[in-house]
Design a protein around this motif. Structure first.
Motif, PDB file in Angstrom:
ATOM      1  N   PRO A  90      48.275  52.374 -31.872  1.00  0.00           N
ATOM      2  CA  PRO A  90      49.185  53.317 -31.223  1.00  0.00           C
ATOM      3  C   PRO A  90      49.223  54.656 -31.947  1.00  0.00           C
ATOM      4  CG  PRO A  90      50.414  51.721 -32.518  1.00  0.00           C
ATOM      5  CD  PRO A  90      48.983  51.264 -32.534  1.00  0.00           C
ATOM      6  N   ALA A  91      49.516  55.697 -31.219  1.00  0.00           N
ATOM      7  CA  ALA A  91      49.631  57.030 -31.812  1.00  0.00           C
ATOM      8  C   ALA A  91      50.934  57.181 -32.579  1.00  0.00           C
ATOM      9  CB  ALA A  91      49.537  58.097 -30.722  1.00  0.00           C
ATOM     10  N   SER A  92      51.907  56.297 -32.289  1.00  0.00           N
ATOM     11  CA  SER A  92      53.188  56.329 -32.994  1.00  0.00           C
ATOM     12  C   SER A  92      53.764  54.920 -33.009  1.00  0.00           C
ATOM     13  CB  SER A  92      54.166  57.303 -32.336  1.00  0.00           C
ATOM     14  OG  SER A  92      54.503  56.866 -31.019  1.00  0.00           O
ATOM     15  N   ILE A  93      54.684  54.685 -33.924  1.00  0.00           N
ATOM     16  CA  ILE A  93      55.352  53.386 -34.002  1.00  0.00           C
ATOM     17  C   ILE A  93      56.854  53.607 -34.095  1.00  0.00           C
ATOM     18  CG2 ILE A  93      53.432  52.138 -35.051  1.00  0.00           C
ATOM     19  CD1 ILE A  93      54.722  52.527 -37.753  1.00  0.00           C
ATOM     20  N   ASP A  94      57.595  52.609 -33.645  1.00  0.00           N
ATOM     21  CA  ASP A  94      59.056  52.661 -33.676  1.00  0.00           C
ATOM     22  C   ASP A  94      59.560  51.909 -34.899  1.00  0.00           C
ATOM     23  OD1 ASP A  94      61.802  51.281 -33.029  1.00  0.00           O
ATOM     24  OD2 ASP A  94      61.678  53.006 -31.692  1.00  0.00           O
ATOM     25  N   VAL A  95      60.366  52.586 -35.691  1.00  0.00           N
ATOM     26  CA  VAL A  95      60.981  51.968 -36.863  1.00  0.00           C
ATOM     27  C   VAL A  95      62.486  52.167 -36.761  1.00  0.00           C
ATOM     28  CG1 VAL A  95      61.069  51.842 -39.373  1.00  0.00           C
ATOM     29  CG2 VAL A  95      58.944  52.507 -38.238  1.00  0.00           C
ATOM     30  N   LEU A  96      63.184  51.101 -36.433  1.00  0.00           N
ATOM     31  CA  LEU A  96      64.647  51.141 -36.309  1.00  0.00           C
ATOM     32  C   LEU A  96      65.112  52.255 -35.381  1.00  0.00           C
ATOM     33  CD1 LEU A  96      65.705  50.407 -40.004  1.00  0.00           C
ATOM     34  CD2 LEU A  96      65.715  48.817 -38.072  1.00  0.00           C
ATOM     35  N   GLY A  97      64.405  52.402 -34.271  1.00  0.00           N
ATOM     36  CA  GLY A  97      64.831  53.371 -33.257  1.00  0.00           C
ATOM     37  C   GLY A  97      64.281  54.766 -33.414  1.00  0.00           C
ATOM     38  N   THR A  98      63.536  55.030 -34.461  1.00  0.00           N
ATOM     39  CA  THR A  98      62.920  56.346 -34.664  1.00  0.00           C
ATOM     40  C   THR A  98      61.415  56.211 -34.543  1.00  0.00           C
ATOM     41  OG1 THR A  98      64.687  57.056 -36.153  1.00  0.00           O
ATOM     42  CG2 THR A  98      62.611  58.269 -36.266  1.00  0.00           C
ATOM     43  N   ARG A  99      60.793  57.131 -33.821  1.00  0.00           N
ATOM     44  CA  ARG A  99      59.347  57.079 -33.659  1.00  0.00           C
ATOM     45  C   ARG A  99      58.673  57.950 -34.708  1.00  0.00           C
ATOM     46  NH1 ARG A  99      57.898  53.672 -29.998  1.00  0.00           N
ATOM     47  NH2 ARG A  99      55.748  54.119 -30.634  1.00  0.00           N
ATOM     48  N   TYR A 100      57.630  57.379 -35.305  1.00  0.00           N
ATOM     49  CA  TYR A 100      56.869  58.066 -36.339  1.00  0.00           C
ATOM     50  C   TYR A 100      55.407  58.117 -35.909  1.00  0.00           C
ATOM     51  CZ  TYR A 100      60.846  57.257 -39.480  1.00  0.00           C
ATOM     52  OH  TYR A 100      62.092  57.229 -40.060  1.00  0.00           O
ATOM     53  N   PRO A 101      54.741  59.270 -36.051  1.00  0.00           N
ATOM     54  CA  PRO A 101      53.308  59.321 -35.746  1.00  0.00           C
ATOM     55  C   PRO A 101      52.520  58.511 -36.772  1.00  0.00           C
ATOM     56  CG  PRO A 101      54.029  61.373 -36.775  1.00  0.00           C
ATOM     57  CD  PRO A 101      55.270  60.565 -36.514  1.00  0.00           C
ATOM     58  N   THR A 102      51.463  57.874 -36.337  1.00  0.00           N
ATOM     59  CA  THR A 102      50.611  57.114 -37.249  1.00  0.00           C
ATOM     60  C   THR A 102      49.461  57.995 -37.731  1.00  0.00           C
ATOM     61  OG1 THR A 102      49.282  56.252 -35.434  1.00  0.00           O
ATOM     62  CG2 THR A 102      51.184  54.947 -36.128  1.00  0.00           C
ATOM     63  N   ASP A 103      48.881  57.603 -38.846  1.00  0.00           N
ATOM     64  CA  ASP A 103      47.706  58.290 -39.371  1.00  0.00           C
ATOM     65  C   ASP A 103      46.919  57.316 -40.224  1.00  0.00           C
ATOM     66  OD1 ASP A 103      49.034  58.143 -41.830  1.00  0.00           O
ATOM     67  OD2 ASP A 103      49.759  60.210 -41.743  1.00  0.00           O
ATOM     68  N   SER A 104      46.006  57.806 -41.025  1.00  0.00           N
ATOM     69  CA  SER A 104      45.133  56.929 -41.806  1.00  0.00           C
ATOM     70  C   SER A 104      45.888  56.154 -42.869  1.00  0.00           C
ATOM     71  CB  SER A 104      44.017  57.754 -42.462  1.00  0.00           C
ATOM     72  OG  SER A 104      44.565  58.711 -43.362  1.00  0.00           O
ATOM     73  N   TYR A 105      47.103  56.567 -43.187  1.00  0.00           N
ATOM     74  CA  TYR A 105      47.905  55.850 -44.180  1.00  0.00           C
ATOM     75  C   TYR A 105      48.648  54.666 -43.577  1.00  0.00           C
ATOM     76  CZ  TYR A 105      47.672  58.513 -48.530  1.00  0.00           C
ATOM     77  OH  TYR A 105      47.263  59.051 -49.722  1.00  0.00           O
ATOM     78  N   THR A 106      48.851  54.660 -42.292  1.00  0.00           N
ATOM     79  CA  THR A 106      49.688  53.644 -41.663  1.00  0.00           C
ATOM     80  C   THR A 106      49.139  52.243 -41.917  1.00  0.00           C
ATOM     81  OG1 THR A 106      50.230  55.227 -39.908  1.00  0.00           O
ATOM     82  CG2 THR A 106      50.749  52.905 -39.503  1.00  0.00           C
ATOM     83  N   ASN A 107      49.957  51.385 -42.543  1.00  0.00           N
ATOM     84  CA  ASN A 107      49.536  49.992 -42.748  1.00  0.00           C
ATOM     85  C   ASN A 107      50.684  49.001 -42.554  1.00  0.00           C
ATOM     86  OD1 ASN A 107      51.053  50.441 -45.046  1.00  0.00           O
ATOM     87  ND2 ASN A 107      49.480  49.794 -46.498  1.00  0.00           N
ATOM     88  N   VAL A 108      51.839  49.471 -42.137  1.00  0.00           N
ATOM     89  CA  VAL A 108      52.950  48.566 -41.892  1.00  0.00           C
ATOM     90  C   VAL A 108      52.675  47.778 -40.614  1.00  0.00           C
ATOM     91  CG1 VAL A 108      54.301  50.283 -40.602  1.00  0.00           C
ATOM     92  CG2 VAL A 108      55.464  48.380 -41.746  1.00  0.00           C
ATOM     93  N   THR A 109      52.978  46.493 -40.640  1.00  0.00           N
ATOM     94  CA  THR A 109      52.663  45.610 -39.516  1.00  0.00           C
ATOM     95  C   THR A 109      53.913  45.296 -38.700  1.00  0.00           C
ATOM     96  OG1 THR A 109      53.067  43.588 -40.779  1.00  0.00           O
ATOM     97  CG2 THR A 109      50.856  44.559 -40.926  1.00  0.00           C
ATOM     98  N   PRO A 110      53.737  44.879 -37.440  1.00  0.00           N
ATOM     99  CA  PRO A 110      54.902  44.493 -36.633  1.00  0.00           C
ATOM    100  C   PRO A 110      55.723  43.381 -37.276  1.00  0.00           C
ATOM    101  CG  PRO A 110      52.988  44.790 -35.233  1.00  0.00           C
ATOM    102  CD  PRO A 110      52.489  44.877 -36.641  1.00  0.00           C
ATOM    103  N   ALA A 111      55.062  42.463 -37.991  1.00  0.00           N
ATOM    104  CA  ALA A 111      55.794  41.371 -38.636  1.00  0.00           C
ATOM    105  C   ALA A 111      56.768  41.895 -39.681  1.00  0.00           C
ATOM    106  CB  ALA A 111      54.805  40.393 -39.271  1.00  0.00           C
ATOM    107  N   ILE A 112      56.375  42.946 -40.394  1.00  0.00           N
ATOM    108  CA  ILE A 112      57.263  43.536 -41.396  1.00  0.00           C
ATOM    109  C   ILE A 112      58.370  44.329 -40.713  1.00  0.00           C
ATOM    110  CG2 ILE A 112      57.391  45.159 -43.315  1.00  0.00           C
ATOM    111  CD1 ILE A 112      56.026  42.473 -43.942  1.00  0.00           C
ATOM    112  N   LEU A 113      58.030  45.107 -39.708  1.00  0.00           N
ATOM    113  CA  LEU A 113      59.047  45.897 -39.006  1.00  0.00           C
ATOM    114  C   LEU A 113      60.116  45.004 -38.390  1.00  0.00           C
ATOM    115  CD1 LEU A 113      56.795  48.574 -37.253  1.00  0.00           C
ATOM    116  CD2 LEU A 113      58.159  48.831 -39.332  1.00  0.00           C
ATOM    117  N   ALA A 114      59.722  43.794 -37.979  1.00  0.00           N
ATOM    118  CA  ALA A 114      60.687  42.878 -37.370  1.00  0.00           C
ATOM    119  C   ALA A 114      61.726  42.388 -38.369  1.00  0.00           C
ATOM    120  CB  ALA A 114      59.950  41.686 -36.762  1.00  0.00           C
ATOM    121  N   ARG A 115      61.440  42.520 -39.671  1.00  0.00           N
ATOM    122  CA  ARG A 115      62.375  42.070 -40.706  1.00  0.00           C
ATOM    123  C   ARG A 115      63.384  43.144 -41.099  1.00  0.00           C
ATOM    124  NH1 ARG A 115      62.231  36.724 -40.311  1.00  0.00           N
ATOM    125  NH2 ARG A 115      60.424  35.698 -41.282  1.00  0.00           N
ATOM    126  N   LEU A 116      63.170  44.381 -40.666  1.00  0.00           N
ATOM    127  CA  LEU A 116      64.080  45.457 -41.040  1.00  0.00           C
ATOM    128  C   LEU A 116      65.460  45.237 -40.437  1.00  0.00           C
ATOM    129  CD1 LEU A 116      61.351  46.825 -41.789  1.00  0.00           C
ATOM    130  CD2 LEU A 116      62.386  48.997 -41.092  1.00  0.00           C
TER     131      LEU A 116
END
Length: 442
Positions: A33-59
């Protein structure tokens, strides 16, 4: 032989300790995806992005505040020990921070291994999930707090075993004094005398193996006599905390007092720095890290003419000891057989209810360049989640080629993992490892 993953120094209990690392590949999907949702805020992704949906689900799970949960009971006990004079902060602080908050403001060197994507979850190059509660230290000091306790969930890419989980909870505390011997000296001496007397009246034996030297010095700008008083206040305060937490469980008595050991350490944001261990059931266990706050940290918070101490500890680490909980995954369980065993404010011994056997599968592959074991462990967590109890690295003593064999051990806390299910998950792990990590499956 079968052995623990040991590509770096293992993370210890202290909230301040960091993991060694090298390089991290990005776990990819067919259409990132070009962006991901983290606790209701959308962040653009780039080459650094490595957070997974499994981790985001624990927030935002709030385990440290869930009624009767072991982590909540332990947090409340620590807060009660320090009393109302210490402000409770942190519950509303965001898990997403800038790398500058997580590292730069705390004097981490530019080449510190904790910055690597192999060890930390990045939302993008400008945002990451906090790897320690200290990421908020500057903000809390800047808000005017001089005595405070902060509880937060923190996130680190890590190995898979019974004592490591990519989301865990830390508690940090700090206290400041006027950086003026005339203003603070007499009050500190009087308070330290009271704390020392309280320790003398308890069933505790302190062993202090620390000294102030070139490797663990007082800071420039600190009066040595005042810095010594602040250090004594730190040691007495935290020794009393450990006496409160462990004396009952250890059965401390006048004949067999609780043994606490202070040893020197290094952390980028304190000097001098210390780790504290407790002898519990015949083993020395590291419980927390602490030290005198670096003046650079206070300068970032625009706090001048103050000196103070700070400490950090892992709630899961201590709760596993006090409750006899054998597997860190259990803290996330919603099974009534787990949750019903605990009462608000009480520390009781956990009674295991799962007798399901483990099921293991081997995954072997030739290693590509820049491979890191955390990449594989994170992939296993993405595919199989908490069904995986452990990932061990298998090494053949005669092989010469650069390859690796990992043993994935499946065991659910709540049900039996069938061999067919393990086979399906293992095949997906192999497929994803070849696709995402560039390995050649053997």
């Amino acid at each position: 032989m079968i052995g623990r993953l040991s590509t770096r120094t293992p993370r210890r209990a202290s909230a301040y300790l960091w993991l060694h690392s090298t390089h991290c590949r990005r776990l990819s999907t067919p259409a990132e995806p070009a962006s991901i949702d983290v606790l209701g805020t959308r962040y653009p992704t780039d080459s650094y992005t490595n957070v997974t949906p499994a981790i985001l689900a624990r927030l935002g799970a709030g385990l440290a505040y869930r009624r009767a949960h072991p982590l909540s009971t332990l947090r409340a006990r620590i807060e009660a020990h320090f009393g109302p004079g210490f402000a409770r902060v942190g519950r509303a602080l965001p898990a997403v921070v800038a790398p500058a908050q997580n590292f730069d403001e705390l004097s981490f060197p530019a080449d510190h291994p904790g910055r690597a994507r192999a060890d930390s979850y990045y939302v993008n190059a400008r945002a990451m999930l906090r790897t320690h509660a200290s990421a908020h230290e500057v903000a809390v000091f800047a808000a005017g707090h001089r005595r405070w306790l902060l509880t937060a969930d923190v996130f680190r890419r890590d190995e898979v075993d019974a004592s490591h989980y990519p989301v865990f909870h830390q508690m940090e505390g700090a206290r400041l004094f006027r950086n003026d011997p005339a203003a603070s000296g007499a009050a500190l001496r009087a308070e330290n005398a009271q704390l020392s007397a309280a320790l003398a009246g308890g069933h505790v034996a302190l062993a202090d193996e620390t000294r102030v030297d070139a490797a663990n010095p007082y800071q420039p700008g600190h009066d040595p006599a005042l810095a010594e008083l602040v250090t004594q206040n730190l040691k007495y305060s935290l020794s009393l905390l450990l006496l409160e937490l462990f004396a009952g469980a250890a059965g401390a008595s006048a004949r067999e007092p609780l043994q606490i050991r202070w040893i020197p350490a290094y952390f980028p944001f304190t000097s001098p720095s210390y780790e504290v261990e407790v002898l519990f059931r015949g083993k020395w266990l590291e419980i927390l890290g602490c030290g005198v706050v670096q003046q650079a940290t206070l300068a970032h918070a625009k706090v001048h003419d103050e000196i103070g101490w700070a400490f950090g500890l892992g709630l899961e680490r201590i709760a596993m000891i006090l409750y006899s909980i054998p597997d860190i995954r259990l803290f996330w369980s919603e099974d009534p057989r787990f949750l019903s065993q605990f009462e608000e404010g009480k520390i009781t011994t956990f009674k295991p209810y799962s007798k399901y056997p483990s099921c293991w599968k081997d995954v072997t592959f030739w290693l590509p360049e820049n491979f890191h074991s955390n990449d594989f462990c994170d992939l296993v967590r993405v595919v199989a989640g908490d069904l995986v109890e452990e990932v061990d690295q298998f090494t053949h003593p005669k092989t010469k080629r650069n390859s690796a064999s990992y043993r994935v051990v499946y065991r659910s806390m709540d049900r039996q993992v069938q061999n067919k299910e393990a086979n399906i998950l293992t095949e997906e792990i192999k497929s994803r490892a070849a696709q995402d990590l560039g390995v050649e499956i053997r």
